[in-house]
Design a protein around this motif. Structure first.
Motif, PDB file in Angstrom:
ATOM      1  N   UNK A  59      -6.567  -3.011  12.696  1.00 13.10           N
ATOM      2  CA  UNK A  59      -6.069  -3.828  11.703  1.00 13.10           C
ATOM      3  C   UNK A  59      -7.333  -4.540  11.302  1.00 13.10           C
ATOM      4  N   UNK A  60      -7.748  -4.836  10.124  1.00 14.60           N
ATOM      5  CA  UNK A  60      -8.865  -5.423   9.485  1.00 14.60           C
ATOM      6  C   UNK A  60      -8.478  -6.092   7.901  1.00 14.60           C
ATOM      7  N   UNK A  71      -3.109   3.286  11.604  1.00 11.78           N
ATOM      8  CA  UNK A  71      -2.303   3.759  12.852  1.00 11.78           C
ATOM      9  C   UNK A  71      -2.457   5.260  13.403  1.00 11.78           C
ATOM     10  N   UNK A 104      -3.102   1.654   6.899  1.00  6.01           N
ATOM     11  CA  UNK A 104      -2.410   0.748   6.570  1.00  6.01           C
ATOM     12  C   UNK A 104      -2.998  -0.164   5.677  1.00  6.01           C
ATOM     13  N   UNK A 105      -2.094  -0.924   4.597  1.00  5.55           N
ATOM     14  CA  UNK A 105      -2.801  -1.820   3.829  1.00  5.55           C
ATOM     15  C   UNK A 105      -2.410  -3.163   4.699  1.00  5.55           C
ATOM     16  N   UNK A 106      -3.140  -3.619   5.402  1.00  2.28           N
ATOM     17  CA  UNK A 106      -2.779  -4.586   6.146  1.00  2.28           C
ATOM     18  C   UNK A 106      -2.686  -6.073   5.464  1.00  2.28           C
ATOM     19  N   UNK A 107      -3.311  -6.266   4.439  1.00  3.33           N
ATOM     20  CA  UNK A 107      -3.076  -7.401   3.590  1.00  3.33           C
ATOM     21  C   UNK A 107      -1.723  -7.606   3.019  1.00  3.33           C
ATOM     22  N   UNK A 108      -1.117  -6.518   2.702  1.00  5.06           N
ATOM     23  CA  UNK A 108       0.290  -6.547   2.173  1.00  5.06           C
ATOM     24  C   UNK A 108       1.267  -5.698   2.962  1.00  5.06           C
ATOM     25  N   UNK A 109       0.857  -5.359   3.918  1.00  7.78           N
ATOM     26  CA  UNK A 109       1.964  -4.393   4.768  1.00  7.78           C
ATOM     27  C   UNK A 109       2.266  -3.123   4.345  1.00  7.78           C
ATOM     28  N   UNK A 110       1.428  -2.640   3.363  1.00  6.69           N
ATOM     29  CA  UNK A 110       1.836  -1.361   2.992  1.00  6.69           C
ATOM     30  C   UNK A 110       1.207  -0.156   3.810  1.00  6.69           C
ATOM     31  N   UNK A 111       1.593   1.060   3.486  1.00  5.83           N
ATOM     32  CA  UNK A 111       1.202   2.287   4.038  1.00  5.83           C
ATOM     33  C   UNK A 111       0.826   3.100   2.848  1.00  5.83           C
ATOM     34  N   UNK A 150       2.005   9.440   4.165  1.00  6.87           N
ATOM     35  CA  UNK A 150       1.943   8.350   5.137  1.00  6.87           C
ATOM     36  C   UNK A 150       0.657   8.724   6.152  1.00  6.87           C
ATOM     37  N   UNK A 151       0.570   9.954   6.659  1.00  2.00           N
ATOM     38  CA  UNK A 151      -0.669  10.174   7.307  1.00  2.00           C
ATOM     39  C   UNK A 151      -1.669  10.711   6.574  1.00  2.00           C
ATOM     40  N   UNK A 152      -2.234   9.850   5.797  1.00  2.00           N
ATOM     41  CA  UNK A 152      -3.336  10.422   4.603  1.00  2.00           C
ATOM     42  C   UNK A 152      -4.571  10.534   5.167  1.00  2.00           C
TER      43      UNK A 152
END
Lengths: 344, 344, 344
Positions: free
Chosen positions: B10-11, B38, B60-67, B71-73
């Motif tokens: 997570x960054x 992840x 993971x787009x950790x600033x907004x919670x998105x993926x 999903x396994x891009x």
């Protein structure tokens, strides 16, 4: 005392499908031996024979990295179970008919030779009841269904097993995933002989009419061969598709040989529609590398009769329109696939 | 004997980008030092030097919670490997050119100073080959590609490494993610000097024409500095973008100083198109809090030449249309970002 | 020394909602006692009182197998914390007003009796500030907000707790999820008495006007009953909705009885708009099967006044248009739900 488990399968292979005169297409495929999936599940012992458990299971399209919509498309359930009283289960789960059907198929309904090849909107009862789009097929309760309440018999009943299921329509329509339905499953085994039957009726298919999905299956394990047979019918008004399956699994070397023959007999409002039958013949070998990993190879040939336009997935685009250049009525689809499966 | 690992990163940080005369925009960003992700992976020892393994890795787009979609891009692969024979890998993976390019970049192609800043549909070869939309860029095989079969050389070959890759087009077009392509990678290292080269050719880009992605990279570790250089070319018909990178990583205190200079030289059908060049200069400091956690700060300045309209991501919307009020041709983009990275 | 934890909740039940003269609808529901969710979190001790931590938390719609968009919709944060200095947190998180509001509600804002029932675009301040679509409501910062920087006071401050939050608008608009806002939260407890207050102001709601979300809450634990009260106001121009809550939780047998009464007092530009008030009365019993599993039953009745058309979720479709056959102005919604919750 409780447990939580993260597991699943990654299964990727290559496939070539030749659709009659339309040529061959090569592709990468996921889940031809066992569906690529992520599973998160757990159980808690509540004492006095009671336990609570959850099960989340979602498809992975491992060839491209994708996941399904919904994410936990295979199963998303919560259970309260009693050792002697059985299990109450809530959420999204397999329809009971699929469980009986898949148990009779050596290919577990997967890959080019799988017994769900005619689970298609080309099967008129399905297409008429839910709509002719791919989305309607995905939402149709012929594989899994959401918003269910289920009851399962406890184990230890002299080989008998059984379940009841009802799903809430929530005021919507079945073609968009709001299935109002009910069904049951009954099975018996003595360890070598397995018998099963199931039904699931959708009460809010198109026009509010009932759609019936009925299955029976049986298998006999003779040691040197496990023979199986089964039948699955989809019925909607005057439209009916009857799938009949005979199959065998033969242990050979470090794996098993699989053989199956599936026939779809359609009956509809006209003689032309009733002539749209098809058959699928499949063979395969699964070579176990370990208990969790295997190499596999499958061969299959699908033959359409009349104006039927069924295909094995992964080939060139076809049309059911007689004037289209890629009209496929009465043609054959042949396929080969080779892959690697790994359970984790 | 087998293992399964759940991990990731997570960054998150904050960024300010000033796009020429269009003013500054502040934003929250994910993955400027290491992609927030992840990862689920595992391996099984099959005996006799053989092993099976899987690798699922999704942004993971950790600033907004998105993926991401898929999903396994980042990676979704299944492998069968032999200690001496090498590895067969199936699924979705990085293109070999990216691996060589990223290894030469101290910023690993991430954040405001990353060497993928010109991987944009503004780079004409990419825009012409795959289409000018963001979706086409995401689908283009300039980062990762689906439906691949790969072979990797085993380790222990006197410092040499290498791979072959082919992807199935599945009858579709590259701009929509059905890439029919092939490529290779070759590397050599003695521990201090690293050399790498790779190519990936797309055979079904727009018009069925080939798109070529070619990279070489080198780095020398002198102890007090790790110097690196590399070049990456995108070629499609008469359009060509050549990215040239020189960079250095200097250990300092509890972390490292990073410096890089990247130049995009474009050649096209006309003198005006060939004048659309740009450069990016970046500097940063990564302060390690532990082996897994770090604070970082990056500075970058992008300068467009001619009518080039490249930007650093996160700034005010720009236009490539000379009559638009926010026309950005020839302008500069400057940026600053500050963040925290944590591997788990 | 570090830890990583995978956990969550699966909570599924059945619900029946009767919307006035429009009849009853039965449905399957997820998360009526505790949101069904998947949580992945971890912490690393960095020494000298410092630690880094991440928290990913995403809703599961366990009745249908779905997940949210964004996937980690509940929380996606990265933290750097110091024992005595407090915590810096980045990412997506709850707005501080929700935390105070939810703490005062025995139903934790969930299910048919939850105190977020009037968090709806029918609450004019919300509808006017963010737009009247379900998507705008979901994006509105009345539950969670993305792109935030937060600071939390350390623990051990004589019972005081507090936080500051600011979110980056990134040049977008609040109705589409790019909230530019700021807020705070302050709390105090002596273990039996809990007091809290919070505010979050959105600076880029429709028309660039401010939207204010203000809450206070209090609870007193008398042992035989935990009584609570709170108020939450949404203010936008001349539109205002004031939610007032009084509630009690009474231990009884293996669980607790929950009682609550919520009233929404609306004030708008006209007398008719100001008359659109509503109230919700709820009661429930949660029977603990273990520390992690519980059965629950909830009853609720919502009464609209004036032309208000609030409903309990899950009933027949209603309209706010007086000429529509399903016009719901001034009608009542009554509901019952029964479910099972399991934390893992």
């Amino acid at each position: 005392q409780s447990s939580i488990t993260l597991g699943g399968t990654v299964d990727v292979g290559v496939r070539q499908v030749k659709n009659g005169t339309l040529g061959s297409v090569s592709s990468s495929v996921s889940g031809a031996n066992s569906t690529s999936k992520l599973v998160l599940r757990g159980q808690e012992d509540l004492g006095a024979g009671l336990s609570a458990g959850f099960y989340l299971d979602g498809t992975i399209f491992a060839d491209s990295g994708g996941t399904s919509t919904p994410f936990w498309d295979r199963r998303s359930t919560l259970s309260l179970a009693h050792r002697d009283g059985g299990e109450l289960r809530l959420g999204r789960d397999w329809v009971p008919t699929h469980l009986v059907w898949s148990a009779a198929d050596p290919f577990a309904t997967l890959g080019i030779a799988g017994a769900n090849t005619f689970r298609s909107t080309q099967s008129r009862a399905i297409g008429q009841a839910f709509g002719s789009t791919a989305a309607a097929l995905a939402q149709s309760p012929t594989l899994r269904v959401a918003n269910v309440v289920e009851y399962f018999l406890p184990s230890g009943l002299a080989g008998f097993s059984g379940a009841l299921m009802a799903s809430a329509g929530e005021g919507g329509s079945a073609g968009t995933g709001s299935t109002r339905g009910d069904g049951w499953r009954l099975g018996w085994t003595d360890g070598r002989l397995n018998l099963g039957a199931a039904q699931f009726s959708t009460r809010n298919a198109n026009g509010g009419q009932d759609f019936k999905d009925q299955t029976w299956g049986a298998s006999w394990d003779f040691g040197w061969v496990r023979a199986s047979a089964g039948q699955r019918r989809w019925v909607y008004g005057s439209d009916r598709t009857t799938n009949t399956l005979v199959a065998a699994v033969i242990p050979a070397g470090p794996g098993v040989v699989k053989l199956s023959h599936l026939r779809a007999n359609q009956q509809g409002a006209s003689a032309a529609l009733s002539a749209n039958d098809a058959s699928l013949t499949g063979a395969g070998y699964v070579c176990n590398l370990s208990r969790r990993s295997a190499l596999y190879a499958h061969l299959a040939r699908l033959k359409n009769q009349g104006g039927a336009t069924f295909t094995i997935a992964g080939g060139a685009a076809t049309s059911a329109l007689p004037t289209a250049p890629n009209y496929f009525g009465g043609q054959s689809s042949t396929a080969f696939e080779l892959g690697l499966r790994h359970d984790f």
